[in-house]
Design a protein around this motif. Sequence first.
Motif, mmCIF file in Angstrom:
data_model
loop_
_atom_site.group_PDB
_atom_site.id
_atom_site.type_symbol
_atom_site.label_atom_id
_atom_site.label_comp_id
_atom_site.label_asym_id
_atom_site.label_seq_id
_atom_site.Cartn_x
_atom_site.Cartn_y
_atom_site.Cartn_z
ATOM 1 N N ASN A 6 0.809 -1.228 0.000
ATOM 2 C CA ASN A 6 0.000 0.000 0.000
ATOM 3 C C ASN A 6 0.840 1.275 0.000
ATOM 4 O OD1 ASN A 6 -1.734 -2.000 2.230
ATOM 5 N ND2 ASN A 6 -2.614 -1.450 0.242
ATOM 6 N N VAL A 7 1.867 1.301 -0.862
ATOM 7 C CA VAL A 7 2.810 2.421 -0.884
ATOM 8 C C VAL A 7 2.304 3.541 -1.792
ATOM 9 C CG1 VAL A 7 5.077 3.114 -1.784
ATOM 10 C CG2 VAL A 7 4.876 1.176 -0.230
ATOM 11 N N SER A 8 2.350 4.775 -1.254
ATOM 12 C CA SER A 8 2.019 5.976 -2.022
ATOM 13 C C SER A 8 3.127 7.004 -1.843
ATOM 14 C CB SER A 8 0.689 6.583 -1.560
ATOM 15 O OG SER A 8 -0.388 5.690 -1.783
ATOM 16 N N VAL A 20 0.403 1.198 -4.081
ATOM 17 C CA VAL A 20 1.058 0.120 -4.826
ATOM 18 C C VAL A 20 1.396 -1.033 -3.883
ATOM 19 C CG1 VAL A 20 3.138 -0.517 -6.116
ATOM 20 C CG2 VAL A 20 1.990 1.668 -6.576
ATOM 21 N N SER A 21 1.025 -2.248 -4.274
ATOM 22 C CA SER A 21 1.313 -3.446 -3.480
ATOM 23 C C SER A 21 1.741 -4.590 -4.392
ATOM 24 C CB SER A 21 0.083 -3.884 -2.677
ATOM 25 O OG SER A 21 -0.320 -2.903 -1.749
ATOM 26 N N PHE A 22 2.808 -5.287 -4.035
ATOM 27 C CA PHE A 22 3.219 -6.512 -4.728
ATOM 28 C C PHE A 22 4.326 -7.177 -3.927
ATOM 29 C CE2 PHE A 22 6.085 -3.295 -6.232
ATOM 30 C CZ PHE A 22 7.295 -3.925 -6.482
ATOM 31 N N LYS A 23 4.629 -8.431 -4.283
ATOM 32 C CA LYS A 23 5.697 -9.189 -3.634
ATOM 33 C C LYS A 23 6.645 -9.747 -4.689
ATOM 34 C CE LYS A 23 2.900 -10.800 0.303
ATOM 35 N NZ LYS A 23 2.413 -12.005 1.034
ATOM 36 N N GLU A 202 -1.038 5.157 -14.677
ATOM 37 C CA GLU A 202 -1.670 6.244 -13.932
ATOM 38 C C GLU A 202 -1.314 6.156 -12.453
ATOM 39 O OE1 GLU A 202 -5.807 6.215 -14.890
ATOM 40 O OE2 GLU A 202 -5.473 6.895 -16.953
ATOM 41 N N ASN A 203 -0.019 5.885 -12.211
ATOM 42 C CA ASN A 203 0.573 5.882 -10.872
ATOM 43 C C ASN A 203 0.110 4.727 -9.980
ATOM 44 O OD1 ASN A 203 -0.301 9.219 -11.276
ATOM 45 N ND2 ASN A 203 1.800 8.528 -11.494
ATOM 46 N N LYS A 204 -0.588 3.750 -10.572
ATOM 47 C CA LYS A 204 -1.015 2.580 -9.818
ATOM 48 C C LYS A 204 -0.528 1.318 -10.515
ATOM 49 C CE LYS A 204 -4.877 2.713 -7.566
ATOM 50 N NZ LYS A 204 -6.307 2.679 -7.195
ATOM 51 N N LEU A 205 -0.338 0.269 -9.745
ATOM 52 C CA LEU A 205 0.025 -1.023 -10.314
ATOM 53 C C LEU A 205 -1.266 -1.714 -10.728
ATOM 54 C CD1 LEU A 205 2.719 -2.553 -10.739
ATOM 55 C CD2 LEU A 205 2.194 -3.851 -8.678
ATOM 56 N N THR A 206 -1.539 -1.690 -12.038
ATOM 57 C CA THR A 206 -2.847 -2.153 -12.512
ATOM 58 C C THR A 206 -2.899 -3.656 -12.746
ATOM 59 O OG1 THR A 206 -2.206 -1.660 -14.788
ATOM 60 C CG2 THR A 206 -3.386 0.051 -13.587
ATOM 61 N N SER A 207 -1.753 -4.265 -12.999
ATOM 62 C CA SER A 207 -1.743 -5.704 -13.278
ATOM 63 C C SER A 207 -0.421 -6.297 -12.830
ATOM 64 C CB SER A 207 -1.912 -5.979 -14.781
ATOM 65 O OG SER A 207 -3.064 -5.387 -15.296
ATOM 66 N N VAL A 208 -0.471 -7.471 -12.232
ATOM 67 C CA VAL A 208 0.726 -8.281 -11.968
ATOM 68 C C VAL A 208 0.406 -9.676 -12.466
ATOM 69 C CG1 VAL A 208 2.231 -9.287 -10.225
ATOM 70 C CG2 VAL A 208 1.439 -6.938 -9.956
ATOM 71 N N MET A 209 1.219 -10.191 -13.388
ATOM 72 C CA MET A 209 0.876 -11.490 -13.962
ATOM 73 C C MET A 209 2.101 -12.257 -14.419
ATOM 74 S SD MET A 209 -0.909 -10.180 -17.498
ATOM 75 C CE MET A 209 -1.928 -9.005 -16.631
ATOM 76 N N ASP A 210 1.948 -13.548 -14.497
ATOM 77 C CA ASP A 210 2.950 -14.431 -15.049
ATOM 78 C C ASP A 210 3.026 -14.199 -16.556
ATOM 79 O OD1 ASP A 210 3.491 -17.254 -16.407
ATOM 80 O OD2 ASP A 210 4.444 -17.268 -14.436
ATOM 81 N N LEU A 211 4.244 -14.205 -17.104
ATOM 82 C CA LEU A 211 4.404 -13.924 -18.521
ATOM 83 C C LEU A 211 3.697 -14.951 -19.395
ATOM 84 C CD1 LEU A 211 7.973 -12.521 -19.244
ATOM 85 C CD2 LEU A 211 5.794 -11.634 -20.053
ATOM 86 N N ASP A 212 3.796 -16.211 -19.013
ATOM 87 C CA ASP A 212 3.104 -17.240 -19.789
ATOM 88 C C ASP A 212 1.595 -17.045 -19.734
ATOM 89 O OD1 ASP A 212 5.460 -18.450 -20.581
ATOM 90 O OD2 ASP A 212 5.518 -19.792 -18.847
ATOM 91 N N GLN A 213 1.107 -16.657 -18.561
ATOM 92 C CA GLN A 213 -0.330 -16.390 -18.420
ATOM 93 C C GLN A 213 -0.741 -15.237 -19.316
ATOM 94 O OE1 GLN A 213 -1.517 -15.023 -14.478
ATOM 95 N NE2 GLN A 213 -3.243 -13.940 -15.389
ATOM 96 N N LEU A 214 0.111 -14.191 -19.363
ATOM 97 C CA LEU A 214 -0.188 -13.026 -20.186
ATOM 98 C C LEU A 214 -0.379 -13.420 -21.641
ATOM 99 C CD1 LEU A 214 -0.255 -9.854 -20.359
ATOM 100 C CD2 LEU A 214 2.166 -10.008 -20.929
#
Length: 292
Positions: A6-8, A20-23, A202-214
Motif C-alpha cells: 500500500n505504498v504511495s 502500490v502493493s506486490f511481492k 496512472e501511478n497505480k500497479l494495474t496488473s501483476v501477472m505471469d508472462l506465460d499467463q499473459l
Amino acid sequence: MIEVKNVSKKINGRNVLRDVSFKIGEGEIFGLLGRNGSGKTTLLRLIQQILLPDQGEIYFKDVLIKDHPLVKQNIVYMPVVNPYFDRYHYHQLLQLLKKIYPKFDVTYANELVNRYEIPEKVKYRDLSTGLKKQLSLILSFAIKPAVILLDEPTDGIDAVTRNDVLQLMIDEVAERETSILITSHRLEDIERICNRIGFLEENKLTSVMDLDQLKNDYVKIQMAFEEDMNLNIRKKGIAVLDQAGIFYTVLVSKSDAEVKDYLKSLQPKVWNELPVNLEEVFIAKFGGKRRW
C-alpha cells in the motif's frame, strides 16, 4: 523476499505512486513496466529507502526496512547512471565497496572483470556506456545481495553487450537465487528473462501477472475487409496494433467472446489468430489514447 504494501508517494505535490502493493519471491526476476513518468524509478528508490513513502510499508523477509537500516545491505540499487563512481577506477571501487558491504566478494568480481575484459585502470567516467553497465552489474553482484534493483540496465548498449548483461543476470539467479526487480523499455529483454511482470499505469500497479499467463490471455487477430472499418472498430474500444488500408491487426482478450463476435459480424474476408508478444500487449495497454 520483498513486499511492497500500500505504498504511495507524492513529489512536488504530484501523485507519483498510489497504493502500490506486490511481492517478489526468492530467485525471481520481476519486470516493472510503464511509460515514461509512471513512477518506476521512484518505486526502486523507495525500496532502497533513498526516498521514503508517504504512506505504506516496505519489507525485506518480513522485516520493516525503515526500522532496520542494516537490512539495506541485502538490497542493491543500480541506477540508470551512477555519477558517484565517475572519478574511480575498478580497484578503487573495490576498496570503497569492501568497506560498505562486508560480504563483498573480490574474487568473484575479479573473475567477471577478466571474463568481460573490462579495463581495470580506466576511470569509470571514461568507460563506454556498455562497459559502465557491465561493471556496475558486476560490482552489484559481487556485493552478494539478496535483492538487486536494476533501472534500465540494458539502455544504450549494443546487442552483444546486452546479451552478456542479460546472461549475467540469468546466471546469477540460477546459481545464487538472487531476486531481481528490473525496469526496461526493451521489452524483448523483459520477455526473455522475467518470470512475472507488473504494469504501472496512472501511478497505480494495474496488473501483476505471469508472462506465460499473459500470452495465454490474449490473442492477436489479423483481418482484412472490403471497406474501411476503422470507425466501427474504434467505437468498440478494441486495441488496434496496426492498420494498413483495409488490413487490421487487433489485440483481444481470449475470454472476450463479445468482441470476437462483433468483429466477425463485420464480415472480414481474412481472419488469422496469432500468438502475442509482450510489446504488443504493452502497446495495447499504454498506447490506447493515441491509437483508438
